[in-house]
Design an enzyme around this catalytic site. Structure first.
Site, mmCIF file in Angstrom:
data_model
loop_
_atom_site.group_PDB
_atom_site.id
_atom_site.type_symbol
_atom_site.label_atom_id
_atom_site.label_comp_id
_atom_site.label_asym_id
_atom_site.label_seq_id
_atom_site.Cartn_x
_atom_site.Cartn_y
_atom_site.Cartn_z
ATOM 1 N N ARG A 46 44.930 38.062 43.594
ATOM 2 C CA ARG A 46 43.935 37.570 42.618
ATOM 3 C C ARG A 46 44.263 38.140 41.248
ATOM 4 O O ARG A 46 43.849 39.247 40.915
ATOM 5 C CB ARG A 46 42.537 37.981 43.058
ATOM 6 N N SER A 117 34.338 30.291 48.008
ATOM 7 C CA SER A 117 33.193 31.161 47.723
ATOM 8 C C SER A 117 31.923 30.325 47.719
ATOM 9 O O SER A 117 31.891 29.240 47.140
ATOM 10 C CB SER A 117 33.320 31.798 46.328
ATOM 11 N N LYS A 146 34.262 41.948 39.024
ATOM 12 C CA LYS A 146 34.278 40.523 38.639
ATOM 13 C C LYS A 146 33.367 40.369 37.425
ATOM 14 O O LYS A 146 32.168 40.653 37.516
ATOM 15 C CB LYS A 146 33.768 39.682 39.823
HETATM 16 N N1 3NM Z 1 34.095 37.757 44.130
HETATM 17 P P1 3NM Z 1 34.674 44.904 44.715
HETATM 18 S S1 3NM Z 1 32.455 39.677 43.947
HETATM 19 C C1 3NM Z 1 36.297 38.800 43.635
HETATM 20 O O1 3NM Z 1 30.580 37.377 44.495
HETATM 21 C C2 3NM Z 1 34.843 38.878 43.816
HETATM 22 O O2 3NM Z 1 32.126 35.907 44.812
HETATM 23 C C3 3NM Z 1 32.800 38.048 44.222
HETATM 24 O O3 3NM Z 1 35.221 43.513 44.180
HETATM 25 C C4 3NM Z 1 31.761 37.035 44.525
HETATM 26 O O4 3NM Z 1 35.047 45.006 46.128
HETATM 27 C C5 3NM Z 1 34.072 40.022 43.681
HETATM 28 O O5 3NM Z 1 35.412 45.908 43.876
HETATM 29 C C6 3NM Z 1 34.583 41.386 43.352
HETATM 30 O O6 3NM Z 1 33.203 44.923 44.458
HETATM 31 C C7 3NM Z 1 34.697 42.278 44.561
#
Ligand code: 3NM
Length: 217
Positions: A46, A117, A146
């Site tokens: 990503r 998603s 994000k």
């Molecule tokens: N997508 P971490 S939250 C890539 O809610 C991503 O769809 C999300 O990173 C969504 O594990 C997110 O550091 C970031 O919180 C996840």
């Protein structure tokens, strides 16, 4: 190649590591290798956000990560970039609600893995109808990985999707750590997807190992 079975998809989702060059303090190739040694089951490239690589630099970086995954039999998924996924013959693609429509992506990628998603029941149903092999649901907990993340929904969103009859494999995302991973599995997720819990850890190997332990039912 046939479409992946639900059973296999569930297994691969258990500890799903996501990474781009922007997420790492250490060398990303070392981080990925350590995470694999620690037991991750699936990997997503990503490359997004501030200072993200583009063009040839992005492609070259992706091929290095992909060859580490291949060496260790870890499936390699590309976020968003369907063209790159096809060029590299990646194992699959993950798309968000803002990206190209899921049914169009499904047609382009054939039987490769398609992850979408979803943030609510409507989006989950649409993704499944369009041919998603799994849905990513989040953010479960607050996340700083994000920029445009929505508000955290808590593990109850997973429970509510399951209670509404969604049987498609689900991976939970957003703020997941070895400490809270069990909660989302108990709520009905098949696995956890993380960036910072592994990428920002002093020891990606230990972090991955702890996550593997936490998701065991
Ligand atoms: N997508 P971490 S939250 C890539 O809610 C991503 O769809 C999300 O990173 C969504 O594990 C997110 O550091 C970031 O919180 C996840």
């Amino acid at each position: 190649m046939e479409r992946i079975s639900r059973e296999m998809m569930r297994k691969w989702l258990s500890v799903y590591f996501i990474l781009g060059s922007q997420n790492c303090k250490k060398d990303p190739l070392t981080v990925l290798t350590e995470a694999i040694d620690g037991g991750i089951t699936l990997f997503q490239f990503r490359e997004k956000g501030k200072n993200a690589y583009t063009g040839e630099k992005k492609r070259h970086f992706a091929t290095k990560l992909q060859s580490i995954c291949r060496e260790h039999n870890i499936p390699f998924i590309v976020n968003d970039d369907v063209q790159l996924a096809m060029e590299l013959d990646a194992d699959g693609v993950h798309i968000g609600q803002e990206d190209e429509k899921a049914d169009i992506v499904r047609r382009k990628i054939g039987h490769k893995i398609l992850g979408v998603s979803a943030h609510n029941l409507k989006e989950a149903r649409e993704a499944i109808a369009a041919g998603a092999d799994y849905i990513g649901v989040g953010p479960i907990f607050p996340t700083s990985s994000k920029d445009d993340a929505k508000e955290a929904q808590g593990p109850s969103i997973i429970r509510s999707l399951r209670e509404s009859g969604i049987q498609t494999p689900i991976v939970a995302i957003g703020g997941i750590t070895p400490e809270n991973a069990k909660e989302v599995i108990h709520a009905g997720a098949d696995g956890v997807s993380v960036i910072s819990a592994i990428a920002s850890s002093e020891s990606p190997f230990e972090a991955a190992r702890e996550l593997v332990k936490s998701v065991k039912k």
